[in-house]
Write a protein that holds these residues in place. Structure first.
Motif, mmCIF file in Angstrom:
data_model
loop_
_atom_site.group_PDB
_atom_site.id
_atom_site.type_symbol
_atom_site.label_atom_id
_atom_site.label_comp_id
_atom_site.label_asym_id
_atom_site.label_seq_id
_atom_site.Cartn_x
_atom_site.Cartn_y
_atom_site.Cartn_z
ATOM 1 N N LEU A 14 19.104 57.611 -4.131
ATOM 2 C CA LEU A 14 19.558 56.254 -4.445
ATOM 3 C C LEU A 14 20.256 56.198 -5.805
ATOM 4 C CD1 LEU A 14 16.572 54.100 -3.140
ATOM 5 C CD2 LEU A 14 18.840 54.369 -2.130
ATOM 6 N N LEU A 15 19.742 56.951 -6.780
ATOM 7 C CA LEU A 15 20.382 56.997 -8.090
ATOM 8 C C LEU A 15 21.781 57.604 -7.987
ATOM 9 C CD1 LEU A 15 20.217 56.634 -11.179
ATOM 10 C CD2 LEU A 15 19.228 58.935 -11.278
ATOM 11 N N GLU A 16 21.911 58.652 -7.205
ATOM 12 C CA GLU A 16 23.227 59.279 -7.039
ATOM 13 C C GLU A 16 24.183 58.348 -6.301
ATOM 14 O OE1 GLU A 16 26.185 61.895 -7.706
ATOM 15 O OE2 GLU A 16 24.171 61.925 -8.567
ATOM 16 N N ARG A 22 29.514 53.310 -8.861
ATOM 17 C CA ARG A 22 30.083 52.956 -10.163
ATOM 18 C C ARG A 22 31.340 53.788 -10.451
ATOM 19 N NH1 ARG A 22 29.040 48.607 -12.659
ATOM 20 N NH2 ARG A 22 29.164 49.631 -14.657
ATOM 21 N N ARG A 23 31.273 55.079 -10.167
ATOM 22 C CA ARG A 23 32.408 55.969 -10.407
ATOM 23 C C ARG A 23 33.585 55.570 -9.530
ATOM 24 N NH1 ARG A 23 30.540 60.988 -8.712
ATOM 25 N NH2 ARG A 23 28.880 60.740 -10.236
ATOM 26 N N CYS A 27 37.259 54.492 -10.786
ATOM 27 C CA CYS A 27 38.408 55.299 -10.367
ATOM 28 C C CYS A 27 39.404 54.493 -9.550
ATOM 29 C CB CYS A 27 37.950 56.518 -9.573
ATOM 30 S SG CYS A 27 37.130 57.739 -10.596
ATOM 31 N N SER A 28 38.916 53.641 -8.665
ATOM 32 C CA SER A 28 39.838 52.858 -7.838
ATOM 33 C C SER A 28 40.576 51.830 -8.697
ATOM 34 C CB SER A 28 39.108 52.184 -6.683
ATOM 35 O OG SER A 28 38.170 51.260 -7.174
ATOM 36 N N ARG A 37 37.538 61.433 -2.667
ATOM 37 C CA ARG A 37 36.274 61.345 -3.401
ATOM 38 C C ARG A 37 35.113 61.010 -2.459
ATOM 39 N NH1 ARG A 37 34.368 61.220 -8.263
ATOM 40 N NH2 ARG A 37 36.357 61.266 -9.318
ATOM 41 N N LYS A 38 35.359 60.201 -1.427
ATOM 42 C CA LYS A 38 34.297 59.833 -0.486
ATOM 43 C C LYS A 38 33.783 61.061 0.261
ATOM 44 C CE LYS A 38 35.632 55.052 0.128
ATOM 45 N NZ LYS A 38 36.176 54.039 1.006
#
Length: 135
Positions: A14-16, A22-23, A27-28, A37-38
């Motif tokens: 969940l933290l990742e 957020r990243r 980035c978007s 990235r996905k």
């Protein structure tokens, strides 16, 4: 111990996911499309899951092998092999290596001993933990 280890694995995943979200937002905003990235995110989540919860697969395989042996021996306690026997078999099959976040109760012990055998290393995420189970 099982609940604590699974709780740790769930919290790490969940933290990742939160970090990735957020990243991705940052980035978007700055760079536009982030389809590539996905794909990397899915691989990263799989790696984290494997690092923190791969031991559960070994435990399930050992329990299944023990149940199979119990059925084959008609539930005769003097003939059947325990789950610990199959966990020890996996330990030697992997060259005395264990998963990094393996619960203490799963660490192999010699018969009648309370002290665990000393592992010689850790399994990495590419190591297959499938043990050919034969009784």
């Amino acid at each position: 111990q099982i609940v604590l280890c699974m709780d740790l694995a769930i919290r790490k995943v969940l933290l990742e996911q939160w970090r990735m979200r957020r990243r991705r937002q940052c980035c978007s905003f700055f760079f536009g499309d982030d389809r590539k990235r996905k794909d990397n995110d899915a691989e990263r989540l799989a790696w984290i899951y494997h690092e923190y919860a791969a031991w559960s697969r070994d435990l399930a395989l050992a329990a299944a092998a023990s149940d199979r042996d119990a059925v084959q021996t008609d539930f005769n306690d003097s003939k059947r092999k325990t789950r610990e026997f199959f966990l020890l078999k996996q330990f030697f099959h992997h060259g005395k290596q264990v998963h990094k976040h393996m619960p203490q109760f799963m660490l192999p012990r010699e018969h009648g001993e309370t002290k665990s055998l000393k592992p010689e290393g850790f399994l990495d995420e590419h190591t297959c933990n499938m043990l050919p189970v034969s009784v």
